[in-house]
Design a protein around this motif. Structure first.
Motif, mmCIF file in Angstrom:
data_model
loop_
_atom_site.group_PDB
_atom_site.id
_atom_site.type_symbol
_atom_site.label_atom_id
_atom_site.label_comp_id
_atom_site.label_asym_id
_atom_site.label_seq_id
_atom_site.Cartn_x
_atom_site.Cartn_y
_atom_site.Cartn_z
ATOM 1 N N PRO A 435 -40.233 -60.072 25.262
ATOM 2 C CA PRO A 435 -39.730 -61.439 25.491
ATOM 3 C C PRO A 435 -38.083 -61.196 25.570
ATOM 4 O O PRO A 435 -37.344 -60.783 24.495
ATOM 5 N N HIS A 436 -37.610 -61.777 26.382
ATOM 6 C CA HIS A 436 -36.179 -61.988 26.665
ATOM 7 C C HIS A 436 -35.198 -60.775 26.889
ATOM 8 O O HIS A 436 -34.313 -60.651 26.625
ATOM 9 N N ARG A 437 -36.187 -59.746 27.050
ATOM 10 C CA ARG A 437 -35.735 -58.375 27.274
ATOM 11 C C ARG A 437 -35.788 -57.826 28.845
ATOM 12 O O ARG A 437 -35.666 -56.491 29.059
ATOM 13 N N ALA A 438 -36.137 -58.601 29.689
ATOM 14 C CA ALA A 438 -36.461 -58.204 31.229
ATOM 15 C C ALA A 438 -35.235 -57.626 31.702
ATOM 16 O O ALA A 438 -35.538 -56.609 32.435
ATOM 17 N N GLU A 439 -34.172 -58.070 31.643
ATOM 18 C CA GLU A 439 -32.899 -57.763 32.236
ATOM 19 C C GLU A 439 -32.338 -56.208 31.845
ATOM 20 O O GLU A 439 -31.850 -55.638 32.325
ATOM 21 N N PHE A 440 -33.173 -55.759 30.496
ATOM 22 C CA PHE A 440 -32.865 -54.522 30.147
ATOM 23 C C PHE A 440 -33.497 -53.333 31.325
ATOM 24 O O PHE A 440 -32.982 -52.335 31.400
ATOM 25 N N ASP A 519 -42.981 -52.698 10.558
ATOM 26 C CA ASP A 519 -41.666 -52.091 11.321
ATOM 27 C C ASP A 519 -40.606 -51.381 10.376
ATOM 28 O O ASP A 519 -39.921 -51.936 9.484
ATOM 29 N N TRP A 520 -40.546 -50.191 10.707
ATOM 30 C CA TRP A 520 -39.854 -49.072 10.028
ATOM 31 C C TRP A 520 -38.429 -49.227 10.283
ATOM 32 O O TRP A 520 -37.363 -49.150 9.638
ATOM 33 N N ARG A 521 -38.224 -49.252 11.479
ATOM 34 C CA ARG A 521 -36.665 -49.275 12.259
ATOM 35 C C ARG A 521 -35.953 -50.528 11.929
ATOM 36 O O ARG A 521 -34.817 -50.148 11.998
ATOM 37 N N ALA A 522 -36.506 -51.621 11.926
ATOM 38 C CA ALA A 522 -35.784 -52.871 11.964
ATOM 39 C C ALA A 522 -34.868 -52.829 13.063
ATOM 40 O O ALA A 522 -33.789 -53.451 13.067
ATOM 41 N N ASP A 523 -35.304 -52.581 14.439
ATOM 42 C CA ASP A 523 -34.597 -52.713 15.635
ATOM 43 C C ASP A 523 -35.270 -53.857 16.307
ATOM 44 O O ASP A 523 -36.192 -54.795 15.974
ATOM 45 N N TRP A 524 -34.955 -53.497 17.820
ATOM 46 C CA TRP A 524 -35.600 -54.703 18.788
ATOM 47 C C TRP A 524 -36.995 -54.561 18.848
ATOM 48 O O TRP A 524 -37.681 -55.202 19.329
ATOM 49 N N ILE A 525 -37.392 -53.293 18.666
ATOM 50 C CA ILE A 525 -39.044 -53.100 18.899
ATOM 51 C C ILE A 525 -39.770 -53.965 17.903
ATOM 52 O O ILE A 525 -40.803 -54.713 18.680
ATOM 53 N N GLY A 526 -39.891 -53.780 16.649
ATOM 54 C CA GLY A 526 -40.740 -54.633 15.714
ATOM 55 C C GLY A 526 -40.443 -56.132 16.174
ATOM 56 O O GLY A 526 -41.556 -56.707 16.106
ATOM 57 N N ILE A 527 -39.220 -56.516 15.894
ATOM 58 C CA ILE A 527 -38.888 -58.148 16.123
ATOM 59 C C ILE A 527 -39.370 -58.396 17.535
ATOM 60 O O ILE A 527 -39.982 -59.683 17.802
ATOM 61 N N GLY A 528 -39.369 -57.562 18.501
ATOM 62 C CA GLY A 528 -40.088 -58.022 19.955
ATOM 63 C C GLY A 528 -41.457 -58.166 20.046
ATOM 64 O O GLY A 528 -41.825 -58.845 20.675
ATOM 65 N N VAL A 529 -41.998 -57.056 19.486
ATOM 66 C CA VAL A 529 -43.494 -57.013 19.411
ATOM 67 C C VAL A 529 -44.096 -58.151 18.578
ATOM 68 O O VAL A 529 -45.029 -58.766 19.366
ATOM 69 N N ALA A 530 -43.184 -58.556 17.721
ATOM 70 C CA ALA A 530 -43.906 -59.982 16.790
ATOM 71 C C ALA A 530 -43.923 -61.008 17.727
ATOM 72 O O ALA A 530 -44.870 -61.805 17.457
ATOM 73 N N GLU A 531 -42.762 -61.257 18.440
ATOM 74 C CA GLU A 531 -42.527 -62.247 19.108
ATOM 75 C C GLU A 531 -43.431 -62.235 20.347
ATOM 76 O O GLU A 531 -44.231 -63.329 20.773
ATOM 77 N N THR A 552 -30.900 -53.497 12.244
ATOM 78 C CA THR A 552 -30.104 -52.553 13.010
ATOM 79 C C THR A 552 -29.443 -52.973 14.349
ATOM 80 O O THR A 552 -28.618 -52.186 15.034
ATOM 81 N N ILE A 553 -29.604 -54.368 14.987
ATOM 82 C CA ILE A 553 -29.384 -54.604 16.266
ATOM 83 C C ILE A 553 -27.930 -55.599 16.065
ATOM 84 O O ILE A 553 -28.011 -56.130 15.035
ATOM 85 N N GLN A 554 -27.528 -55.805 17.170
ATOM 86 C CA GLN A 554 -26.495 -56.588 17.355
ATOM 87 C C GLN A 554 -26.703 -58.169 16.881
ATOM 88 O O GLN A 554 -27.675 -58.513 17.128
ATOM 89 N N MET A 555 -25.791 -58.623 16.250
ATOM 90 C CA MET A 555 -26.101 -59.818 15.209
ATOM 91 C C MET A 555 -26.506 -60.931 16.100
ATOM 92 O O MET A 555 -27.447 -61.681 15.729
ATOM 93 N N TYR A 556 -25.967 -61.254 17.342
ATOM 94 C CA TYR A 556 -26.381 -62.258 18.261
ATOM 95 C C TYR A 556 -27.659 -62.295 18.643
ATOM 96 O O TYR A 556 -28.512 -63.290 18.967
ATOM 97 N N VAL A 557 -28.154 -60.947 19.314
ATOM 98 C CA VAL A 557 -29.347 -60.767 19.593
ATOM 99 C C VAL A 557 -30.396 -61.120 18.358
ATOM 100 O O VAL A 557 -31.212 -61.811 18.612
#
Length: 654
Positions: A435-440, A519-531, A552-557
């Motif tokens: 979600p919200h990562r299509a532009e990647f 979520d071991w890494r605490a990055d965009w994958i775990g938070i994104g899959v949960a959403e 571990t990802i940028q605070m605004y994201v």
């Protein structure tokens, strides 16, 4: 497309005594490239790359006008004449490319991010009104201090004129000190600087007046403001419009630079560098209203990444100029490419925030995950020549392999890239599904174009083995074979319904109603899959091996994502490590005391447990004794930023 495709964007404009060749602006942004608070070679090279690339105007990052304005360690300061030589060198470098140069003058007020030595400094504001984001309680500025700081702005402007700059920009955006005087929720003063709109704009108006007294008539004076602070107790659009009209009435200001948001709240701060989920040019209506109300030249900034978008904004009358800052961090040549009609060759910013403002927040010099040369111009600006053309085999078509192949071919080598999948992109193809990562996915588009321009022979759907390596007879091999999902050993792994994030994103597995995401890494994958799963109607618990999701990802994201998880009803469980699972439960441990935490009534456990390198081909290449270079996740699983940087370095090493 030709230059006539962008008649508005590429037209001249005059502001005060400054005439610019086009309407493209690199707005003020932190680079962390200063040298002990002064402008040196690294910052000059960084800005000069944008001037060479076709920027019409460059606005340098915030510079502190007064000793009470220190808000980070080692800031740029313009409160003494010691700043003049550095700015003078910068001005000469920028002006030789027919680009204008303006310096931001700054005082944060209560928005104190850090300090010079680790101790909390005394912060000053209009009143003793605390901010929400940094939990700072400021001291009200006495009138004599207001007078002193007003004069400091004027003195700093005089120094910038002496250094040869075209003008200065007062930073009143994002809830910084001038905006704190404007804001009736913050400014509770009972004297001439509080209460009525006239009084609340007095501080800004007196700063402008002092600058005008101390500089020549043609010297440009601009003001950066948030058209709407989009924050709890922030200045809203109607209040800001009234303030702008009052400020402009004195006819001493040359332009407004309009953004959105506020540093004072987490919700408002995401607009400082809006992530990819914000719409392109979403701030344009805010600027249009200010432009129409005041009649002043107006710059708009906010997710304007392509010349086509900037052209529409300017041609429609929403703005006179467009801030395309992150666009030029990603591709400094965006102006010259637009002028030459090479729009397909522009490396488009994807709004990830990882290496630009993300680096600043982590205390590192600015860069870009797609353009590692940004911020490293003095080290990587020159491309090493080849001594002879070589036959290069690149194995792996993710970001690391694509970049390595493009760079090696651009230098003159004969390069073939092999990718076992039918499509290029590696894990970026999965990232764009969240979600919200299509532009990647834009990173794939951009790197594919680099491959095309450099003439790489791309062979997709080809699994490389020892026989193929022998047949190709490469002079050197670049290994970019990536990584695969990590499945740690834990009790019940074979009994419970366990899947990994890749399987979820590829639609390869059925998911039960009640889900635990480990979520071991605490990055965009775990938070994104949960959403993603919550959006699809699943009941989701996100167990994070850290103190917050997205740690571990940028605070605004991260902060925006956490807000969406809350709205979707996702339960987040921090400080958790995965211990085990059975048919209907997931067993966790608190990482601080090893106490058990049991999640009951679980249908599916989703693993987001990081990755392990895929080194199968490396073993083969080592046995064959061929020169090889490793790049990206096959060295150690990290992010696209490291993959692209190492790809560039590998492409230069062969």
């Amino acid at each position: 497309m030709s230059q006539t495709s962008f008649p508005a964007l590429l037209s001249h404009i005059t502001i005060g005594g400054m005439t610019l060749r086009n309407r493209i602006v690199s707005t003020g942004h932190e680079t962390h490239l200063n040298e002990q608070g002064k402008i040196g070679d690294a910052m000059i090279a960084y800005h000069e790359a944008r001037a060479k690339g076709g920027a019409g105007l460059i606005v340098t990052e915030v510079a502190l006008v007064h000793s009470s304005a220190v808000f980070v360690a080692d800031p740029i300061r313009v409160d003494t004449d010691e700043c003049i030589p550095g700015y003078s060198r910068l001005a000469k470098a920028i002006h030789q490319h027919d680009t204008g140069l303006i310096a931001q003058l700054f005082h944060p007020g209560r928005e104190m991010l850090a300090s010079e030595d680790g101790t909390a400094p005394v912060s000053y504001s209009a009143s003793a009104t605390p901010n929400e984001r940094f939990h700072v309680m400021p001291r009200p500025m006495p009138c004599e201090m207001i007078t002193q700081i007003t004069a400091a702005y004027g003195d700093a402007a005089r120094r910038m004129q002496t250094a040869g700059l075209d003008g200065v920009e007062i930073v009143g955006s994002h809830g910084y000190l001038p905006a704190q005087f404007l804001n009736p929720h913050v400014n509770k003063r009972k004297d001439d600087y509080g209460g009525s709109l006239v009084n609340r704009t007095r501080f800004i108006r007196e700063i402008i007046e002092d600058i005008r007294r101390k500089t020549d008539p043609g010297f440009v004076v601009g003001l950066r403001l948030s058209g709407d602070e989009l924050s709890h107790e922030g200045v809203d659009q109607s209040e800001m419009l009234d303030a702008c009209e009052t400020i402009a009435a004195a006819k001493q200001l040359d332009y407004f630079s309009v953004v959105a948001g506020s540093s004072a709240t987490l919700a408002g701060s995401i607009h400082i560098a809006p992530p990819m989920f914000q719409e392109v040019g979403y701030t344009a209506p805010l600027g249009q209203c200010i432009r129409e109300r005041t009649g002043l030249t107006t710059i708009i900034t906010g997710r304007i990444n392509q010349p086509q978008d900037a052209e529409k904004i300017i041609a429609s009358g929403q703005a006179d100029m467009c801030g395309m800052t992150r666009a030029m961090i990603c591709d400094p040549q965006i102006g010259s490419k637009a002028k030459a009609g090479r729009t397909d060759d522009i490396r488009a910013c994807i709004g990830c925030n990882q290496a630009c403002i993300g680096h600043f927040h982590d205390g590192y010099p600015i860069s870009c995950i797609q353009n590692p040369i940004s911020g490293r111009e003095t080290r990587l600006g020159e491309v090493p020549p080849i001594s002879g053309k070589r036959r290069i085999m690149v194995i792996g078509g993710g970001p690391a392999g694509m970049k390595a192949a493009a760079v090696a071919a651009e230098r003159g080598h004969d390069v073939t890239l092999f990718e076992r999948e039918a499509q290029l992109g590696g894990q970026a193809r999965l990232a764009q599904l969240l979600p919200h990562r299509a532009e990647f996915g834009g990173i794939i588009t951009n790197l594919t174009r680099e491959l095309e321009l450099s003439g790489v022979d791309v062979r997709k759907g080809v699994a490389v083995d020892e026989a193929l390596i022998r047949e190709y007879t490469a002079d050197a091999i670049i290994l970019a074979t990536g990584a695969i999902p990590r499945w740690p050993d834990f009790e019940g792994r074979d009994d419970a319904h366990v899947v990994d994030a890749w399987q979820v994103l590829r639609g390869q597995v059925a998911i039960g109603n009640s889900v635990v995401v480990a979520d071991w890494r605490a990055d965009w994958i775990g938070i994104g899959v949960a959403e993603l799963l919550a959006q699809k109607g699943h009941s989701v618990r996100l167990a994070v091996n850290g103190y917050m999701p997205g740690q571990t990802i940028q605070m605004y994201v991260r902060d925006a994502s956490i807000g969406r998880l809350h709205s979707l009803g996702v339960q987040t469980i921090p400080y958790m490590r995965l211990f085990g699972a059975d048919e209907n439960s997931v067993y966790l441990q608190h990482i601080m005391n090893n106490e058990p935490v049991i999640c009951e009534s679980v249908d599916t456990l989703v693993l987001c447990q990081g990755h392990i390198p895929d080194n199968t081909i490396e073993t083969v290449v080592r046995k064959l004794g061929i020169e090889f270079h490793l790049t990206g996740d096959c060295i150690s699983p990290r992010t696209a930023e490291e993959a692209v940087l190492e790809g560039l370095l590998a492409g230069r090493a062969v």
